[in-house]
Write a protein that holds these residues in place. Structure first.
Motif, PDB file in Angstrom:
ATOM      1  N   ASP A 186       1.596   0.629   5.144  1.00 23.05           N
ATOM      2  CA  ASP A 186       2.483   0.288   4.026  1.00 23.05           C
ATOM      3  C   ASP A 186       2.159  -1.080   3.435  1.00 23.05           C
ATOM      4  OD1 ASP A 186       3.800   2.683   4.242  1.00 23.05           O
ATOM      5  OD2 ASP A 186       5.458   1.881   5.418  1.00 23.05           O
ATOM      6  N   TRP A 213      -9.053  -4.053  -2.787  1.00 16.24           N
ATOM      7  CA  TRP A 213      -7.795  -3.338  -2.619  1.00 16.24           C
ATOM      8  C   TRP A 213      -6.809  -3.586  -3.752  1.00 16.24           C
ATOM      9  CZ3 TRP A 213      -6.483   0.492   0.580  1.00 16.24           C
ATOM     10  CH2 TRP A 213      -7.351   0.764   1.618  1.00 16.24           C
ATOM     11  N   LYS A 242       0.172   4.387  -2.036  1.00 19.90           N
ATOM     12  CA  LYS A 242      -1.181   4.260  -2.576  1.00 19.90           C
ATOM     13  C   LYS A 242      -2.245   4.556  -1.533  1.00 19.90           C
ATOM     14  CE  LYS A 242       0.377   1.005  -5.934  1.00 19.90           C
ATOM     15  NZ  LYS A 242       0.961  -0.277  -6.032  1.00 19.90           N
ATOM     16  N   SER A 243      -1.866   4.433  -0.266  1.00 21.42           N
ATOM     17  CA  SER A 243      -2.794   4.687   0.829  1.00 21.42           C
ATOM     18  C   SER A 243      -2.002   5.155   2.040  1.00 21.42           C
ATOM     19  CB  SER A 243      -3.563   3.407   1.179  1.00 21.42           C
ATOM     20  OG  SER A 243      -4.370   3.637   2.316  1.00 21.42           O
ATOM     21  N   SER A 244      -2.604   6.027   2.811  1.00 23.08           N
ATOM     22  CA  SER A 244      -1.917   6.527   3.996  1.00 23.08           C
ATOM     23  C   SER A 244      -2.199   5.674   5.231  1.00 23.08           C
ATOM     24  CB  SER A 244      -2.332   7.975   4.268  1.00 23.08           C
ATOM     25  OG  SER A 244      -3.725   8.035   4.493  1.00 23.08           O
ATOM     26  N   ILE A 245      -3.050   4.654   5.112  1.00 25.39           N
ATOM     27  CA  ILE A 245      -3.404   3.873   6.303  1.00 25.39           C
ATOM     28  C   ILE A 245      -2.286   2.944   6.754  1.00 25.39           C
ATOM     29  CG2 ILE A 245      -5.894   3.984   5.894  1.00 25.39           C
ATOM     30  CD1 ILE A 245      -5.720   1.029   4.986  1.00 25.39           C
ATOM     31  N   LEU A 248       0.803  -1.214   0.000  1.00 25.98           N
ATOM     32  CA  LEU A 248       0.000   0.000   0.000  1.00 25.98           C
ATOM     33  C   LEU A 248       0.841   1.272   0.000  1.00 25.98           C
ATOM     34  CD1 LEU A 248      -2.730  -0.913   2.657  1.00 25.98           C
ATOM     35  CD2 LEU A 248      -2.871  -1.106   0.169  1.00 25.98           C
ATOM     36  N   GLU A 249       2.148   1.124   0.173  1.00 27.93           N
ATOM     37  CA  GLU A 249       3.013   2.298   0.254  1.00 27.93           C
ATOM     38  C   GLU A 249       2.865   3.152  -1.001  1.00 27.93           C
ATOM     39  OE1 GLU A 249       7.590   3.464   1.400  1.00 27.93           O
ATOM     40  OE2 GLU A 249       7.136   1.409   0.815  1.00 27.93           O
TER      41      GLU A 249
END
Length: 128
Positions: free
Chosen positions: A48, A117, A43-46, A40-41
């Protein structure tokens, strides 16, 4: 010239990768089924990494979640937030930089987080 120290809110890349490896190793040790990791790095701040795995029963899902939480505490000195443990159909473990979803197979199939996702250019990484 001294390199700038990272911000207190920016985790060390080595720490993030070590946490990710611990999660994958723990799930493998506990015989999780169909473990995948979604990067997720950037691509999303929630987080990695998002790791999704299944257990054969609510008992196995609960056991995997408890052991993983204990291993994170022992190795990194941080308490992971765990939700869904009483029913153990779907347990979410928020370890900060790594989010873990543990499911019973039927529940995982119903919610299909992998598809939700999936990013067109970066398919989930399957782990044996």
């Amino acid at each position: 010239m001294v390199a700038p120290s990272p911000s207190p809110h920016t985790p060390e890349p080595d720490t993030v990768e070590a946490l990710h490896r611990l999660v994958l190793t723990s799930l493998d040790d506990d015989q999780a089924l169909d473990t995948i990791s979604i990067p997720l790095e950037g691509k999303s701040s929630i987080a990695d990494h998002m790791v999704i795995a299944s257990g054969r029963s609510t008992r196995q899902v609960a056991s995997m979640a408890q052991k993983l939480s204990e291993r994170i505490k022992a190795e990194f000195g941080r308490t992971a937030r765990v939700e869904g443990l009483p029913a153990a159909d779907w347990v979410l473990i928020d370890a900060g930089d790594v989010i873990v979803h543990l499911f019973r197979p039927e529940v995982r199939s119903f919610y299909n987080l992998e598809r939700m996702w999936a990013f067109g250019d970066a398919p989930p990484v399957a782990n044996a």
